[in-house]
Design a protein around this motif. Structure first.
Motif, PDB file in Angstrom:
ATOM      1  N   ASP A 354       0.963  -1.253   0.068  1.00 32.10           N
ATOM      2  CA  ASP A 354      -0.143  -0.103   0.034  1.00 32.10           C
ATOM      3  C   ASP A 354       0.874   1.277  -0.050  1.00 32.10           C
ATOM      4  O   ASP A 354       0.884   2.213   0.904  1.00 32.10           O
ATOM      5  N   SER A 357      -0.508   4.970   0.530  1.00 32.64           N
ATOM      6  CA  SER A 357      -1.028   5.348   1.680  1.00 32.64           C
ATOM      7  C   SER A 357       0.342   5.887   2.518  1.00 32.64           C
ATOM      8  O   SER A 357       0.301   6.569   3.370  1.00 32.64           O
ATOM      9  N   ARG A 358       1.368   5.394   2.060  1.00 31.73           N
ATOM     10  CA  ARG A 358       2.913   5.644   2.922  1.00 31.73           C
ATOM     11  C   ARG A 358       3.637   6.911   2.403  1.00 31.73           C
ATOM     12  O   ARG A 358       4.754   7.015   2.745  1.00 31.73           O
TER      13      ARG A 358
END
Length: 604
Positions: A354, A357-358
């Motif tokens: 993901d 989102s990071r």
């Protein structure tokens, strides 16, 4: 005493087969061999002299196993060779040895009205489905696989959404299949063209800088509309140039200048892609001083994660390419599969971890389905005179690179190619692409190389590649949403670096200091002042030199002076003919427009 006895008494024995007499008249017509372009105008005095061009090896070491002595071919082979090529595929002087053959084929080409209106009809007539289709199918799928990630990255260079790179490899390829004259060329969005487009569009749409209008949706839509209009106008101009038979302009461009400009543009493209790798914006001013200034002043924003991701992608791409080069023919396909392997792995890792989102930038939304019809956006044209200047830059770039590559492939494939008709095919491809959300297109070096390596036979490869890309647009588009931008940038950097021949500057420095000076002028004008100034400099230098040659100025390189000095000494015919090879190659760097373009067609 006969000519044969005189030559044997002098110590020269010609035991080569199929020649009844040696060549006593070659000494008399030695000017013919110093200037091969005069061969067709020389009338030999002896009508029974048999010297078949197609059976005579260029280095003077062998004669082919058979020669014709009847009909028109018996009266002088230099003037009337058999109408078929006899050069090896890898022979870099194939066009020189087959000059007469190409002239004969050009006559057939001019009389083939259907072939000129619809170039695809020429290869369709002789298409062997059983032998050629399998090769075209494999090559088309291979080109399509490579074109998907590379096309998206090239759209990123132009500052457009990534789907424009896919659309540019869809409709234009179908059109080029029908109207393109080159059998090996693959058109699409090219990195050099994307850089020229990005520079011009930003000057028109964001005159006060991109950062001041970055979130303005109206200007973003105007940016995309103007890209489509540039493709439309470029297509119109290409078609008009082809109808006016202006393909000869290609002969005015010197390869050393084109090589210098290309090298400078590759440096700028690579630097422009560093923003996605270092993790902060380097601005949209693509000149070398501006990029280096922003690179060092914004170092506090350096992102280790994107740098690690981009660096690992470049290392993986390099190693995959080398693995394909050194593991033999069984794994040769690895050489061109790097982009799709790296793209697939990065999408998988990004989706699992993901990354979005990071805080790692990813491609984001990619619309699926067919492109919209954009004919309504062709008018009114935005930008006025500045758009006209941008169109001129795009046309010049496409003209230089596309026709040079087309000539190279035609020479290697031993078929006749009319540059004016090729301009019409390129114009129709741009015009059709502009009707379906495409940016300007031209031949893409990397995809053409993949097509050759994969064994593509005809233009059907383009149609198969376009079909595969259409499948990706319809079914696989959402998968690319997790693709990190740093990976796309690494693909761009590796792709454009393969365009540059690092041996060019050394070649010019060793053989002709003046050409080295011209190469440096084009290189530094492009890097320091931008691609627009680089194009103007490159074309301007070429035109000035062409005018100087027309006025009688002629410059000789070091190699050529040595070669012509050798011709002043008496030598036997075999040595004289063997030295022609050095003479032909040395003229690639002298002032002759025709010889400079001959070298361009070999090197590009």
């Amino acid at each position: 005493m006969s000519d044969d006895e005189n030559l044997k008494e002098s110590g020269w024995n010609d035991d080569r087969p199929h020649v009844d007499r040696p060549y006593p008249l070659i000494q008399k017509h030695s000017e013919t061999f110093k200037r091969p372009e005069l061969r067709s105008s020389v009338a030999f005095e002896s009508q029974d002299l048999i010297l078949p061009t197609e059976d005579y090896d260029i280095d003077g070491t062998s004669i082919a196993e058979s020669s014709s002595t009847d009909g028109d071919h018996a009266t002088g082979g230099l003037l009337a060779p058999k109408p078929q090529p006899h050069a090896d595929e890898g022979d870099e002087e194939g066009s020189y040895k087959n000059r007469k053959y190409e002239e004969d084929e050009s006559i057939v080409y001019r009389n083939d009205w259907l072939g000129r209106l619809l170039p695809a009809s020429r290869w369709i007539r002789t298409y062997n489905f059983r032998e050629d289709f399998c090769a075209d199918l494999i090559a088309g799928i291979t080109v399509g696989i490579v074109a998907v990630p590379i096309g998206m990255s090239e759209a990123q260079i132009a500052g457009l959404p990534v789907q424009y790179g896919l659309y540019s490899s869809f409709v234009p390829l179908y059109i080029y299949t029908l109207f393109g004259s080159s059998r090996e060329m693959i058109v699409g969005s090219a990195a050099l063209m994307a850089l020229v487009l990005q520079t011009g569009l930003h000057d028109i749409v964001y005159p006060n800088g991109y950062s001041a209008y970055a979130d303005n949706p109206v200007l973003s839509q105007m940016y995309e509309t103007l890209a489509i209009q540039v493709a439309f106008l470029s297509g119109i101009v290409y078609i008009v140039m082809g109808l006016l038979r202006l393909g000869f302009i290609m002969d005015l461009l010197r390869y050393c200048v084109v090589s210098g400009f290309t090298t400078g543009a590759v440096v700028l493209i690579s630097l422009s892609q560093l923003s996605s790798i270092v993790g902060y914006s380097l601005g949209h001013d693509s000149t070398l001083p501006a990029v280096l200034k922003r690179l060092f002043t914004g170092i506090s924003q350096f992102d280790v994660r994107t740098f690690f991701l981009g660096t690992c992608s470049i290392i993986l791409l390099v190693n995959i390419k080398r693995a394909g080069e050194f593991t033999g023919p069984r794994f040769k396909y690895l050489e061109n599969s790097g982009p799709i392997i790296v793209t697939t792995l990065s999408i998988f890792v990004s989706y699992v971890s993901d990354s979005a989102s990071r805080g790692i930038p990813v491609v984001g939304f990619v619309p699926s389905g067919f492109p919209d019809c954009t004919v309504a956006l062709w008018t009114p044209v935005i930008g006025g005179g500045r758009t006209a200047v941008l169109v001129l830059s795009v046309i010049t770039m496409g003209f230089m690179k596309h026709l040079s590559m087309a000539r190279q492939f035609a020479e290697k494939g031993k078929y006749y190619l009319n540059p004016s008709d090729e301009l019409i095919g390129l114009g129709l491809s741009n015009l059709g692409g502009a009707a379906f959300q495409s940016m300007p297109v031209m031949a893409v070096y990397s995809r053409c190389g993949v097509n050759l390596d994969a064994g593509g036979k005809t233009n059907l490869t383009s149609a198969i590649a376009a079909t595969f890309i259409m499948f990706c647009i319809l079914a696989l588009a959402p998968m690319f949403e997790s693709l990190p931008e740093a990976v796309l940038s690494s693909i761009v950097i590796m792709g454009v670096c393969s365009i540059v021949d690092i041996n060019d500057p050394w070649f010019y420095w060793k053989n002709d200091k003046f050409d080295f000076f011209l190469w440096c002028m084009a290189l530094f004008s492009t890097m320091i002042f931008g691609v627009d100034v680089g194009i103007i400099t490159s074309v301007g230098i070429s035109l000035l030199l062409a005018i100087a040659e027309k006025m009688g100025y002629r410059r000789y390189s070091t190699i050529q002076e040595e070669t012509e000095k050798e011709y002043d000494d008496e030598k036997d015919p075999a040595d004289e003919i063997a030295s022609r090879r050095e003479s032909v190659l040395s003229r690639s760097s002298k002032g002759s427009v025709e010889d400079a373009m001959a070298m361009a067609s070999l090197a590009l």
